[in-house]
Design a protein around this motif. Structure first.
Motif, PDB file in Angstrom:
ATOM      1  N   THR A 280       1.090  -1.504   0.282  1.00 21.15           N
ATOM      2  CA  THR A 280       0.110  -0.132  -0.213  1.00 21.15           C
ATOM      3  C   THR A 280       0.783   1.025  -0.075  1.00 21.15           C
ATOM      4  OG1 THR A 280       0.132   0.326   1.963  1.00 21.15           O
ATOM      5  CG2 THR A 280      -1.832  -1.022   1.766  1.00 21.15           C
ATOM      6  N   ALA A 281      -0.067   3.020  -0.154  1.00 28.47           N
ATOM      7  CA  ALA A 281       0.944   3.196   0.404  1.00 28.47           C
ATOM      8  C   ALA A 281       1.628   3.975   1.536  1.00 28.47           C
ATOM      9  CB  ALA A 281       0.964   4.935  -0.049  1.00 28.47           C
ATOM     10  N   GLY A 282       0.684   2.885   2.231  1.00 26.77           N
ATOM     11  CA  GLY A 282       1.348   3.189   4.133  1.00 26.77           C
ATOM     12  C   GLY A 282       2.865   2.649   4.322  1.00 26.77           C
ATOM     13  N   GLY A 283       3.043   1.451   3.196  1.00 19.86           N
ATOM     14  CA  GLY A 283       4.682   0.328   3.380  1.00 19.86           C
ATOM     15  C   GLY A 283       4.308  -0.774   3.005  1.00 19.86           C
ATOM     16  N   LEU A 284       4.754  -1.469   3.179  1.00 18.32           N
ATOM     17  CA  LEU A 284       5.409  -2.936   2.932  1.00 18.32           C
ATOM     18  C   LEU A 284       4.944  -4.224   3.866  1.00 18.32           C
ATOM     19  CD1 LEU A 284       9.116  -3.079   1.946  1.00 18.32           C
ATOM     20  CD2 LEU A 284       7.506  -2.728   0.271  1.00 18.32           C
ATOM     21  N   ARG A 285       3.851  -3.666   4.674  1.00 19.11           N
ATOM     22  CA  ARG A 285       3.243  -4.796   6.123  1.00 19.11           C
ATOM     23  C   ARG A 285       2.666  -4.979   5.733  1.00 19.11           C
ATOM     24  NH1 ARG A 285       4.401  -4.361  11.067  1.00 19.11           N
ATOM     25  NH2 ARG A 285       2.841  -5.119  12.208  1.00 19.11           N
ATOM     26  N   ARG A 374      15.403   1.805   3.391  1.00 23.02           N
ATOM     27  CA  ARG A 374      15.393   2.409   2.207  1.00 23.02           C
ATOM     28  C   ARG A 374      15.037   0.885   1.517  1.00 23.02           C
ATOM     29  NH1 ARG A 374      16.253   6.579  -1.383  1.00 23.02           N
ATOM     30  NH2 ARG A 374      16.364   6.351  -3.274  1.00 23.02           N
ATOM     31  N   ALA A 375      13.749   1.277   0.943  1.00 19.49           N
ATOM     32  CA  ALA A 375      13.324   0.157   0.071  1.00 19.49           C
ATOM     33  C   ALA A 375      13.457   0.510  -1.872  1.00 19.49           C
ATOM     34  CB  ALA A 375      12.142  -0.237   0.954  1.00 19.49           C
ATOM     35  N   GLU A 376      13.168  -0.119  -2.760  1.00 22.19           N
ATOM     36  CA  GLU A 376      13.652  -0.003  -3.529  1.00 22.19           C
ATOM     37  C   GLU A 376      12.459  -0.456  -4.662  1.00 22.19           C
ATOM     38  OE1 GLU A 376      17.058   1.053  -5.624  1.00 22.19           O
ATOM     39  OE2 GLU A 376      17.560   2.755  -4.235  1.00 22.19           O
ATOM     40  N   LEU A 377      11.780  -0.174  -4.913  1.00 18.77           N
ATOM     41  CA  LEU A 377      10.336  -1.665  -5.725  1.00 18.77           C
ATOM     42  C   LEU A 377      10.511  -1.254  -7.004  1.00 18.77           C
ATOM     43  CD1 LEU A 377       7.314  -1.527  -3.573  1.00 18.77           C
ATOM     44  CD2 LEU A 377       9.376  -2.822  -3.534  1.00 18.77           C
ATOM     45  N   ASP A 378      10.307  -2.325  -8.565  1.00 20.53           N
ATOM     46  CA  ASP A 378       9.843  -2.141  -9.664  1.00 20.53           C
ATOM     47  C   ASP A 378       9.029  -1.970 -10.467  1.00 20.53           C
ATOM     48  OD1 ASP A 378      13.305  -1.116  -9.956  1.00 20.53           O
ATOM     49  OD2 ASP A 378      12.911  -3.931  -9.814  1.00 20.53           O
ATOM     50  N   GLU A 379       8.662  -1.920 -11.506  1.00 18.12           N
ATOM     51  CA  GLU A 379       7.234  -1.910 -11.868  1.00 18.12           C
ATOM     52  C   GLU A 379       6.103  -1.943 -11.518  1.00 18.12           C
ATOM     53  OE1 GLU A 379       7.569  -5.561 -14.420  1.00 18.12           O
ATOM     54  OE2 GLU A 379       8.271  -6.075 -12.353  1.00 18.12           O
ATOM     55  N   VAL A 380       6.300  -0.231 -10.637  1.00 20.56           N
ATOM     56  CA  VAL A 380       5.433   0.066  -9.724  1.00 20.56           C
ATOM     57  C   VAL A 380       3.888   0.883 -10.330  1.00 20.56           C
ATOM     58  CG1 VAL A 380       4.624   1.700  -7.809  1.00 20.56           C
ATOM     59  CG2 VAL A 380       6.819   0.429  -7.988  1.00 20.56           C
ATOM     60  N   ALA A 381       3.726   1.608 -11.219  1.00 25.92           N
ATOM     61  CA  ALA A 381       2.868   1.892 -12.735  1.00 25.92           C
ATOM     62  C   ALA A 381       1.771   0.569 -12.671  1.00 25.92           C
ATOM     63  CB  ALA A 381       3.704   2.280 -13.593  1.00 25.92           C
ATOM     64  N   GLU A 398      10.151   4.542  -4.121  1.00 27.29           N
ATOM     65  CA  GLU A 398      10.856   4.538  -3.045  1.00 27.29           C
ATOM     66  C   GLU A 398      10.293   4.555  -1.540  1.00 27.29           C
ATOM     67  OE1 GLU A 398      14.437   7.516  -4.773  1.00 27.29           O
ATOM     68  OE2 GLU A 398      13.907   6.224  -6.203  1.00 27.29           O
ATOM     69  N   MET A 399      10.758   4.307  -0.467  1.00 24.75           N
ATOM     70  CA  MET A 399      11.007   4.595   0.749  1.00 24.75           C
ATOM     71  C   MET A 399      11.962   4.776   1.810  1.00 24.75           C
ATOM     72  SD  MET A 399       7.597   1.074   1.274  1.00 24.75           S
ATOM     73  CE  MET A 399       6.917   0.721   0.362  1.00 24.75           C
ATOM     74  N   ASP A 431       9.848   8.156   5.019  1.00 27.21           N
ATOM     75  CA  ASP A 431       8.604   8.603   4.142  1.00 27.21           C
ATOM     76  C   ASP A 431       8.107   7.745   3.154  1.00 27.21           C
ATOM     77  OD1 ASP A 431       6.913  10.283   1.920  1.00 27.21           O
ATOM     78  OD2 ASP A 431       8.778  11.671   1.348  1.00 27.21           O
ATOM     79  N   THR A 432       7.127   6.788   2.804  1.00 24.80           N
ATOM     80  CA  THR A 432       6.807   5.529   2.499  1.00 24.80           C
ATOM     81  C   THR A 432       6.150   5.358   0.905  1.00 24.80           C
ATOM     82  OG1 THR A 432       4.464   5.787   2.993  1.00 24.80           O
ATOM     83  CG2 THR A 432       5.535   4.067   4.498  1.00 24.80           C
ATOM     84  N   GLN A 433       6.317   7.063   0.805  1.00 23.44           N
ATOM     85  CA  GLN A 433       6.228   7.445  -1.125  1.00 23.44           C
ATOM     86  C   GLN A 433       7.644   8.695  -1.413  1.00 23.44           C
ATOM     87  OE1 GLN A 433       2.110   9.027  -0.578  1.00 23.44           O
ATOM     88  NE2 GLN A 433       1.488   6.991  -2.162  1.00 23.44           N
TER      89      GLN A 433
END
Length: 491
Positions: A280-285, A374-381, A398-399, A431-433
């Motif tokens: 979610t927009a609030g993170g990976l939990r 720090r977290a980074e994700l691919d293919e988010v769109a 990025e978070m 910042d989770t966004q």
């Protein structure tokens, strides 16, 4: 981190709390300097004497192991009884030096094995057979009636048996053991509560430098995911960074290796990946699979390295690399449908990378701790499209977050044994966004600063009372401050 708002009444109140707490942390020490100067000199002399004795015992062990026979005589067998006695004395001396260096309460807080807390690692310190331990947390939360922007908060105060935990371990022999944690949340299996297996794994203890582990594993990232017993960390509530970005408590099915060599400890596992369908927009939990019929289309590799150069100092880091798509299909685009383009084939990978660094210093009642994640994700769109997310509801590409924490046991100067009284403060930014795909926008409410000020009292090492105030601020002005009281225990 995006910068924004002017401090409101909550921040001014928190600033006053900070002045009081800093005074308690630092101004109390000079009041007892004259009283303890002699004691400090005595402690230094005692430490030097113990270290000298430790050196002599280790030298004697080496002499026994390397004893050479006279010419023509068979090599004598080592005196196992004498070696065992010397090793026992070395262990006792090392513990005594640790207590004098760190303070008794801090030394007890560090007492765990293989990255786990004191109660969770009980099976490693017992003989063959069954071991039982556990911990619990009872939390009262009192919320402000208004948000930072003056609107009603709508929050209802809560009093919750947050969790009751039972550890069951079984050691078959010196090589093989089972360790498990059963957690009861919110006092019931109804009304939002549940019973879960927090971890359950089998260890093969080949040698100190290398062991094998398989089962439902705690992911070895951050301070609290493995060390979350209430007596070993400050704060009635866990830091947001170690909740949203490192989603404590985080466990997955997998296998791996672990070990220690001198001042270095390490762990490396292969585990089933997170499930991006619940990001979610609030993170990976929400992406944790918790060992429950976990999707295993994608796996991840996680590793951790810690270094303790001297007693009380810890420096380390961890990394997680894997995919989180878990079979989620790539969505078709409306413009493709209008143009008669066939729907895309294949699955989303959603590459996920989490990096974390941490450090801690404990000395004579002082505890300083810091963590950066720090977290980074691919293919988010594509992930947003598959999940039907738009605008500020986007999952973050990025978070990032960090916190710094300071505490001081004011009882450490009076030799109160197990008792400790520790004022503490923690500053946290998350910042989770921190970045979102083109065409989406970051929600200001997900860029958060938190100031936690409180005090923790331990009448004995296994019982703790924590009282603190948390001031939450975000770019949207919707932060709601709260006052917390927690009673925790271990056994």
């Amino acid at each position: 981190m995006r910068k924004r708002w002017v401090a409101g009444k909550g921040r001014r109140r928190a600033a006053l709390w900070m002045l009081v707490m800093v005074g308690a942390l630092f101004l109390g020490t000079p009041l007892v300097v004259q009283e303890v100067e002699g004691d400090q000199a005595t402690e230094r002399d005692r430490i030097e004497a113990l270290e000298q004795e430790l050196t002599e015992l280790r030298a004697e062990i080496e002499r026994l192991k390397r004893a050479t026979p006279q010419a023509g005589e068979p090599a004598p067998a080592p005196d196992d009884g004498r070696l065992a006695e010397l090793e026992r004395r070395i262990e006792v001396l090392a513990e005594e030096i640790e207590k004098l260096t760190l303070g008794e309460a801090a030394a007890q807080a560090d007492r765990g094995d293989f990255g786990l807390g004191p109660a969770a690692s009980k099976v490693y310190r017992t003989g063959e057979g069954l071991s039982v331990g556990g911990y619990g947390e009872l939390l009262y939360e009192n919320f402000d009636s208004s948000r930072d922007d003056g609107a009603p908060s709508g929050r209802t105060d809560r009093f919750d048996l947050l969790r009751g935990v039972l550890y069951f371990g079984y050691k078959w022999n010196d090589r093989w053991l089972l360790n498990s944690e059963i957690e009861y949340e919110h006092g019931s299996t109804g009304s939002g509560g549940e019973v879960s297996v927090e971890f359950a794994y089998v260890d093969y203890l080949w040698r100190p430098a290398l062991g094998l582990r398989a089962g439902l594993l705690l992911v070895p990232m951050g301070f609290l995911n493995e060390l979350h017993e209430p007596t070993v960390f400050l704060g009635a509530r866990r830091p947001g960074v170690e909740t949203a970005i490192i989603p404590t408590a985080w466990r997955e099915n997998g296998l791996g290796v672990f070990g220690e060599a001198g001042a270095v400890t390490w762990r490396a596992y292969v585990v089933n990946g997170l499930d991006a369908a619940d990001f979610t927009a609030g993170g990976l939990r929400g992406g944790r699979q918790k060992g429950a019929q976990a999707k295993a289309e994608d796996f991840a590799l996680v590793g951790r390295l810690d270094w303790r150069p001297v007693p009380g100092v810890l420096v380390g880091g961890s990394a997680y690399f894997g995919d989180s798509g878990q079979g989620l299909r790539r969505p078709s685009r409306p413009e493709d449908q209008d143009e008669g383009v066939p729907p895309p084939r294949g699955q989303l990978d959603v590459g996920t990378r989490i990096l974390e660094a941490h450090a801690e210093w404990r000395w004579q009642g002082l505890e300083v701790r810091g963590l950066l994640a720090r977290a980074e994700l691919d293919e988010v769109a594509e992930l947003n499209a598959a999940l039907g997310l738009a605008g500020s509801a986007s999952v973050g590409e990025e978070m990032e977050g960090w916190y710094a924490q300071l505490g001081y046991d004011v009882f450490s100067r009076w030799g109160r044994g197990e008792q400790s009284l520790t004022p503490y403060l923690r500053w946290e930014e998350m910042d989770t966004q921190a970045a979102v795909p083109s065409g989406f926008r970051a929600g200001a409410a997900n860029d958060v600063e938190t100031l936690t000020l409180g005090v923790a009292y331990q009448p004995i090492a296994s019982v703790i009372l924590k009282i603190d105030h948390q001031d939450f601020e975000n770019g949207a002005g919707t932060g709601v401050d709260q006052f917390n009281v927690l009673l925790g225990y271990t056994f």
